[in-house]
Design a protein around this motif. Structure first.
Motif, PDB file in Angstrom:
ATOM      1  N   VAL A  95      -3.069  -5.740  -4.036  1.00 53.84           N
ATOM      2  CA  VAL A  95      -3.456  -5.068  -3.704  1.00 53.84           C
ATOM      3  C   VAL A  95      -3.898  -3.651  -4.515  1.00 53.84           C
ATOM      4  CG1 VAL A  95      -3.010  -3.046  -2.083  1.00 53.84           C
ATOM      5  CG2 VAL A  95      -1.468  -5.214  -2.359  1.00 53.84           C
ATOM      6  N   PRO A  96      -5.052  -3.388  -4.522  1.00 53.35           N
ATOM      7  CA  PRO A  96      -6.178  -3.642  -3.565  1.00 53.35           C
ATOM      8  C   PRO A  96      -7.122  -5.119  -3.749  1.00 53.35           C
ATOM      9  CG  PRO A  96      -7.064  -1.253  -4.214  1.00 53.35           C
ATOM     10  CD  PRO A  96      -5.460  -2.247  -4.940  1.00 53.35           C
ATOM     11  N   GLY A  97      -7.852  -5.591  -2.390  1.00 53.39           N
ATOM     12  CA  GLY A  97      -7.577  -7.050  -2.062  1.00 53.39           C
ATOM     13  C   GLY A  97      -8.404  -7.473  -3.404  1.00 53.39           C
ATOM     14  N   ILE A  98      -9.613  -6.472  -3.432  1.00 58.39           N
ATOM     15  CA  ILE A  98     -10.167  -6.658  -4.686  1.00 58.39           C
ATOM     16  C   ILE A  98     -10.139  -6.370  -5.436  1.00 58.39           C
ATOM     17  CG2 ILE A  98     -12.707  -6.194  -5.517  1.00 58.39           C
ATOM     18  CD1 ILE A  98     -13.295  -6.592  -2.563  1.00 58.39           C
ATOM     19  N   PHE A  99      -9.957  -6.528  -7.015  1.00 56.00           N
ATOM     20  CA  PHE A  99      -9.077  -6.018  -8.479  1.00 56.00           C
ATOM     21  C   PHE A  99      -9.536  -5.025  -8.686  1.00 56.00           C
ATOM     22  CE2 PHE A  99      -6.940  -6.445 -12.047  1.00 56.00           C
ATOM     23  CZ  PHE A  99      -5.618  -6.403 -11.711  1.00 56.00           C
ATOM     24  N   PRO A 100      -9.280  -3.839  -9.420  1.00 55.05           N
ATOM     25  CA  PRO A 100     -10.096  -3.200 -10.080  1.00 55.05           C
ATOM     26  C   PRO A 100     -11.367  -2.803 -10.442  1.00 55.05           C
ATOM     27  CG  PRO A 100      -8.153  -3.178 -10.658  1.00 55.05           C
ATOM     28  CD  PRO A 100      -8.162  -4.256  -9.752  1.00 55.05           C
ATOM     29  N   PRO A 160       0.352  -0.823  -0.337  1.00 59.13           N
ATOM     30  CA  PRO A 160      -0.114   0.297  -0.060  1.00 59.13           C
ATOM     31  C   PRO A 160       1.024   1.478   0.020  1.00 59.13           C
ATOM     32  CG  PRO A 160      -0.818  -1.355   1.352  1.00 59.13           C
ATOM     33  CD  PRO A 160       0.441  -2.491   1.411  1.00 59.13           C
ATOM     34  N   ARG A 216      -0.362  -0.072 -12.027  1.00 63.42           N
ATOM     35  CA  ARG A 216      -2.360   0.265 -12.707  1.00 63.42           C
ATOM     36  C   ARG A 216      -1.916   2.043 -12.185  1.00 63.42           C
ATOM     37  NH1 ARG A 216      -7.998   0.088 -13.889  1.00 63.42           N
ATOM     38  NH2 ARG A 216      -8.655   1.042 -11.286  1.00 63.42           N
ATOM     39  N   ARG A 217      -2.406   3.181 -13.062  1.00 54.82           N
ATOM     40  CA  ARG A 217      -1.666   4.267 -12.664  1.00 54.82           C
ATOM     41  C   ARG A 217      -2.756   4.882 -13.628  1.00 54.82           C
ATOM     42  NH1 ARG A 217       2.754   7.470 -13.175  1.00 54.82           N
ATOM     43  NH2 ARG A 217       2.972   8.215 -11.165  1.00 54.82           N
ATOM     44  N   GLU A 274       1.567   7.148  -6.297  1.00 56.15           N
ATOM     45  CA  GLU A 274       0.442   6.709  -7.328  1.00 56.15           C
ATOM     46  C   GLU A 274      -0.063   6.203  -7.724  1.00 56.15           C
ATOM     47  OE1 GLU A 274       0.576  11.556  -8.609  1.00 56.15           O
ATOM     48  OE2 GLU A 274       2.514  11.224  -7.529  1.00 56.15           O
ATOM     49  N   CYS A 275       0.109   4.758  -7.558  1.00 53.88           N
ATOM     50  CA  CYS A 275      -0.332   3.789  -8.367  1.00 53.88           C
ATOM     51  C   CYS A 275      -1.810   3.393  -7.615  1.00 53.88           C
ATOM     52  CB  CYS A 275       0.142   2.662  -8.393  1.00 53.88           C
ATOM     53  SG  CYS A 275       1.403   3.052  -9.666  1.00 53.88           S
ATOM     54  N   ASN A 276      -3.154   2.396  -8.327  1.00 51.39           N
ATOM     55  CA  ASN A 276      -3.537   2.159  -8.211  1.00 51.39           C
ATOM     56  C   ASN A 276      -4.979   1.065  -7.700  1.00 51.39           C
ATOM     57  OD1 ASN A 276      -5.283   1.527 -10.375  1.00 51.39           O
ATOM     58  ND2 ASN A 276      -5.145   3.822 -10.989  1.00 51.39           N
ATOM     59  N   THR A 277      -3.323  -0.345  -8.313  1.00 50.48           N
ATOM     60  CA  THR A 277      -3.138  -1.220  -8.082  1.00 50.48           C
ATOM     61  C   THR A 277      -1.923  -2.083  -8.124  1.00 50.48           C
ATOM     62  OG1 THR A 277      -5.454  -1.371  -9.760  1.00 50.48           O
ATOM     63  CG2 THR A 277      -4.353  -3.467  -9.147  1.00 50.48           C
ATOM     64  N   LYS A 333       0.851   4.573  -2.795  1.00 54.46           N
ATOM     65  CA  LYS A 333       0.042   5.415  -2.606  1.00 54.46           C
ATOM     66  C   LYS A 333       1.777   6.557  -3.153  1.00 54.46           C
ATOM     67  CE  LYS A 333      -1.229   5.602   1.899  1.00 54.46           C
ATOM     68  NZ  LYS A 333      -0.832   6.100   3.574  1.00 54.46           N
TER      69      LYS A 333
END
Lengths: 655, 366
Positions: free
Chosen positions: A66-71, A38, A109-110, A45-48, A42
């Motif tokens: 991460v996140p535990g639930i994929f996009p 995580p 992924r960003r 600046e990625c989201n996955t 942060k």
């Protein structure tokens, strides 16, 4: 306001340093994924972020995301169907795959693209992340193993059993406190030695030592009981279970043995063996006593019963006839009593043998019918035997036991029935997934109260009933019957109404031979016509004068020619001189016993090698029947016997 | 959607309005914003909220926005035609939050859903909740919400839930409806990046290993050409927030609101080791940012006229009368529903979930 590239790079290098420190400080895969990944998202600046197992440039499965639930599942499906490239746009998001190995890619992924410098700088951190993950996975596995090893070590060290570990040559490397407690030896004293060098002594069984040595030489474990000696030279018994220790490649690195002190067990075992031997000796003595008693009582009783039978054939006045009847009744009762005691003894000692043969069950039932018709004539009872339509004429079972069961039950029915009917209903049924014979022996007698039925099959329990004052017995008949039924794997049940009658239901498994109905005569017990005794000659081998007299009188009455031999030597001589049709052979003879005489006659050149030999003996033990068969005797007749019994046997061997 | 404003000071009128709202057939859940000067009986309202079977969420904020107007003494209600599931967090540690996050929101969690997040602005370490939420649900839902409380910055019951109006708590509610989001702030850096070398939650102690109050005032003085006024601290710094620098030159804005013992207090937490820059903005850049936020939200796809605004109270205070122009940019049709908050929460899946200050957020129901 414009800021230099140097500042931006400084921020990046600080971010990477922070990430490296975070990754390096994690102690488990869980915290690595829950904390460092995580933070990476942060800071970069990625989201996955995900680690995927890949094959031929396609995703197979994820190792973490991460996140535990994929996009989204839709996005993931699209991603799975897209060949892996280092950078591509999917649904307005930039996807980056960093190749970690041939089969692993790290995914980021960003929204906005990385610069080339950023990718170059970030890559080592990503490799570090994945390496750390794998190291922590390995570490986790090792720690799990270490925990198990620690537990096992604790168990081994705390065990009251002795635990020893040797090297591959059997030299001691480690022992636990349990071993020291039992043997008195400490690790310092025995390290590097072979256990046999200081534990075995003069009473140690060399064969056991050999088994242990050979097992170790062939690199196998062993499980033995051995007498060892402790440091003070005091012997003690131990059980040793020894197994080889192997490394990951399967190579033997040593041996581990667990030693249990079994001295107390061995002591009890010795006591038990002694007690068992004593019990066997006592049982043997009892058997011998019973066999001898049987012989000693049956021999004179045979003469008594025989003579009584013959007395009936003489001219008697009424008073004499009354005395004879009393004598007949009492001698028959005494015979029944002895037979029952011997039967129980035979069953309990396991001496009863099941001899299965193809038997004519219809004939057996007819014989019983005839026999009881005669016996109950005076009482005015009706006797019936009924069979169901599909009832087989022949079955495979033990004829002797079946006959005894039916006789016991019918005799019981007759004893307790003063009016009405007694009889047998016979049928073939399917019982416990087998063919079975069902015999219902019924009577319209006194019946048995429900509360007393449970005692019916107990030994020496004769039901007390005031109305039966004229009946006597040992209380063994039904107990014997039950035991006999169980010997045939069957069961016996009773239904009775007081004052109305009783039905004993016997079920025994049988086999039904195929298409044998016409192969055998209908009645194999029917007395033979007298003419089969014409022109035959019998050799009677019997040492007891009373029995000689009985047999001779009986055979004379049938006009059967005979010779008499009083001992084994005389019997062999006579067998050499003349051909006989039947030899009646007593077993207990003063010189050579009947078995030996039979063996000589059957196995040497003489005139009677093919002659039928019937054993006559007062011994009722099962092994004598087997022995008579083994030496080549053709039939067996237990004393005391009635004339018709002897005639039946003669007919059996002559037809 | 049914909107209602309660302007009277009669507390009963809010309770009556709430009662009337929840009985309407199309209303499946309610959002309730209360301006900080709207007088209400906390206990009575809490009692009523507990008794309702309809989910009611919201907060007490410095000001509320309805139909293009701002007010600090009104309460506003929005009846939604969507059911909600929600969780209340009152203990801010991961062991407490994780099971609630994973279990309590799944009923209305789907590909296109929205999480509303309201949190007592005075709670420190809000990131535990945001991290847990994001690490589990990621960018599938859009997130929208803000920090509740009053400009007095004193502890007070301020998070509206069906468990009552709570202090020191947070609420996360999910609705099965997508709200597209636009976020912008309009602040620009005026200093070199400075490393945050010492920090305690929301208090900066040092920058580049120098006491923060040796560094920050001098940058403000240099830019404003005026002496730093410690006496009128808020007015002095309202044009100079702190920006947390990100890798791609994006900024997460933090609002300084007081100084004490040589420390600079921000509205929300900042991490040690991060790089910050002093920012500056003027009315024009801020209004331009509001327009950008609106456009961003509209660009995401088919949107309705139902606009949801979360804007920062400090922007309102800074812009004063000009704030109406910002509202006009955010809500050109003047049919909005929203609040001026103490920290803004917004995420449309592009980046990690965080709390912003001095930022304008527009949400539009699809």
């Amino acid at each position: 306001m414009e800021f230099s590239n140097n500042t931006t790079l400084k921020v990046l290098s600080d971010v990477l340093l922070e990430l490296a420190l975070s990754i390096g400080s994690q102690h488990s895969t869980h915290t690595l994924i829950q904390k460092s990944v995580p933070l990476l998202l942060k800071r970069l600046e990625c989201n996955t972020c995900g680690l995927f197992r890949t094959k031929d440039d396609y995703i197979i499965e994820n190792q973490f995301v991460v996140p535990g639930i994929f996009p989204s599942t839709v996005f993931f499906e699209k991603l799975k169907n897209t060949p892996i490239e280092s950078e591509f746009n999917l649904d307005g998001q930039l996807c980056y795959f960093f190749r970690i190995s041939k089969e692993e890619h790290l995914f980021l992924r960003r929204k906005t693209p990385f610069t080339k410098i950023q990718i170059k700088e970030v890559e080592p951190i990503l490799y570090f992340l994945v390496n750390t993950l794998h190291n922590l996975e390995e570490k986790g596995k090792r720690e799990k193993i270490e925990v198990e090893v620690k537990k096992l070590s604790l168990v081994a060290s705390q065990s009251t059993n002795g635990v020893v570990i040797t090297d591959v040559n059997g030299r001691l490397e480690w022992i636990n406190q349990g071993f020291t407690k039992v043997s008195g030896w400490t690790l310092e004293e025995v390290k590097g030695k072979k256990p046999g060098e200081f534990l075995q002594g003069e009473l140690t069984d060399p064969n056991t030592v050999k088994v242990m040595r050979e097992s170790l030489l062939s690199k196998k474990g062993f499980d033995v009981e051995i007498l060892n000696y402790n440091k003070a030279g005091i012997p003690y018994w131990i059980q040793i279970i020894c197994n080889p220790l192997k490394d990951n490649e399967g190579n033997i690195t040593g041996y581990m043995a667990i030693e249990s002190d079994i001295s107390i067990r061995k002591k009890y075992e010795a006591q038990l063996i002694k007690a068992r031997n004593r019990a066997i000796e006592a049982q043997k003595a009892e058997e011998n006593f019973l066999a001898n008693m049987s012989h000693e009582i049956r021999t004179p009783l045979n003469a008594v019963i025989g003579m009584v039978s013959l007395l009936y054939e003489t001219n008697l006045n009424e008073e004499q006839l009354d005395y004879i009847k009393t004598l007949d009744h009492s001698s028959s009762f005494l015979l029944g009593l002895i037979s029952n005691v011997l039967d129980i003894q035979k069953i309990q000692s396991g001496n009863i043998e099941i001899v299965k043969s193809n038997i004519n069950i219809t004939a057996i039932l007819d014989t019983i019918l005839m026999s009881y018709e005669y016996r109950v004539k005076e009482k005015g009872l009706k006797v019936s035997v009924t069979k169901t339509e599909n009832f087989p004429s022949r079955i495979i079972s033990d004829k002797t036991i079946l006959l005894q069961i039916l006789n016991n039950l019918m005799s019981n029915a007759e004893k307790f029935t003063n009016s009405g009917e007694i009889g047998i209903r016979a049928s073939q049924i399917h019982w416990k997934e087998k063919n079975a014979l069902q015999l219902e022996v019924f009577d319209t007698g006194v019946g048995i109260a429900t509360e007393k039925q449970k005692f019916l099959f107990k030994k020496f329990k004769q039901i007390h009933a005031p109305e039966l004052t004229n009946t006597r017995g040992t209380g063994l008949g039904l107990a014997i019957t039950k035991e006999l039924v169980e010997v045939l794997d069957g069961e016996i049940t009773v239904e009775s109404i007081l004052g109305e009658g009783t039905v004993f239901k016997v079920r025994v498994p049988i086999e039904v031979p195929e298409n044998t109905a016409n192969k055998y005569p209908k009645n194999d017990i029917t007395l033979a016509p007298k003419n089969i005794f014409n022109d035959i000659k019998i050799l009677v081998v019997e040492d007891n004068l009373m029995n000689q007299k009985f047999i001779v009188r009986l055979l004379n009455k049938l006009n059967i020619d005979l010779d008499l031999a009083e001992n084994g030597t005389e019997a062999i001589e006579k067998a050499n001189q003349e051909k006989y049709d039947v030899i009646l052979m007593d077993i207990q003879l003063p010189d050579t016993n009947g078995f030996e005489v039979t063996k000589i006659i059957k196995n040497t050149e003489n005139l009677n090698r093919e002659t039928k030999i019937i054993a006559l003996t007062a011994s009722a033990l099962g092994q004598d029947i087997l022995k008579s068969q083994a030496v080549g005797m053709d039939d067996f007749l237990s004393k005391p016997f009635r004339p018709k019994d002897l005639l039946a046997k003669l007919e059996n061997v002559l037809v | 959607m049914i909107k209602q404003i309660v302007k009277t000071s009669d507390t009963n009128s809010l309770q009556s309005a709430l009662d009337q709202m929840v009985v309407q057939e199309e209303v499946k859940s309610v959002i309730l914003y209360i301006g900080e000067n709207f007088p209400f009986d906390t206990d009575a309202l809490s009692y009523q909220l507990k008794s309702l079977s309809t989910t009611v969420i919201g907060g007490v904020f410095p000001e509320v926005i309805i139909d293009g107007q701002r007010s600090n003494d009104s309460a506003i209600l929005l009846g939604l035609p969507y059911p909600m599931s929600y969780i209340v967090i009152d203990e801010f540690d991961e062991r407490n939050i994780l099971p609630k996050v994973t279990e309590g929101l799944k009923d209305h969690f789907e590909e296109n859903c929205t999480f509303f997040v309201f949190i007592d602005a005075l709670i420190r370490n809000k990131t535990i909740l945001f991290d847990t939420l994001y690490n589990y649900y990621g960018s599938i839902p859009n997130y929208l919400g803000g920090g509740a409380g009053t400009l007095k910055f004193e502890p007070t019951p301020c998070v509206v839930t069906n468990e009552g109006i709570l202090e020191g708590a947070a609420l996360v509610a999910s609705i099965p409806q997508k709200v597209t989001i636009g976020v912008a702030h309009g602040w620009s850096p005026i200093s070199q990046p400075l490393k945050v070398t010492e920090v305690s939650n929301n208090e900066i102690i040092s920058l580049d290993w120098k006491p923060v109050m040796d560094v920050y005032p001098s940058i403000v003085e240099e830019h404003s050409k005026e002496k730093f006024d410690y006496e009128d601290f808020y007015n002095c710094v309202k044009s100079y927030p702190i920006g947390i620098k990100k890798l791609n030159d994006n900024m997460t804005v933090r609002d300084p609101f007081k100084t004490e013992n040589g420390r600079l207090f921000l509205l929300d937490d900042i991490e040690e080791g991060s790089y910050v820059q002093v920012l500056y903005g003027n009315i024009n850049t801020l209004i331009e940012a509001a327009r950008t936020a609106r456009l961003q939200a509209e660009e995401k796809g088919k949107v309705s006229d139902n606009t949801f605004i979360i804007d920062c109270i400090s922007r309102g205070l800074f812009m004063e009368e000009d704030f109406k122009n910002e509202l006009k940019e955010l809500d050109p049709l003047s049919n909005s529903f929203g609040a001026l908050t103490l920290g803004e929460i917004a995420n449309n899946g592009d980046e990690y979930l965080d709390v912003y200050n001095k930022t304008a957020v527009v949400g539009i129901f699809e």
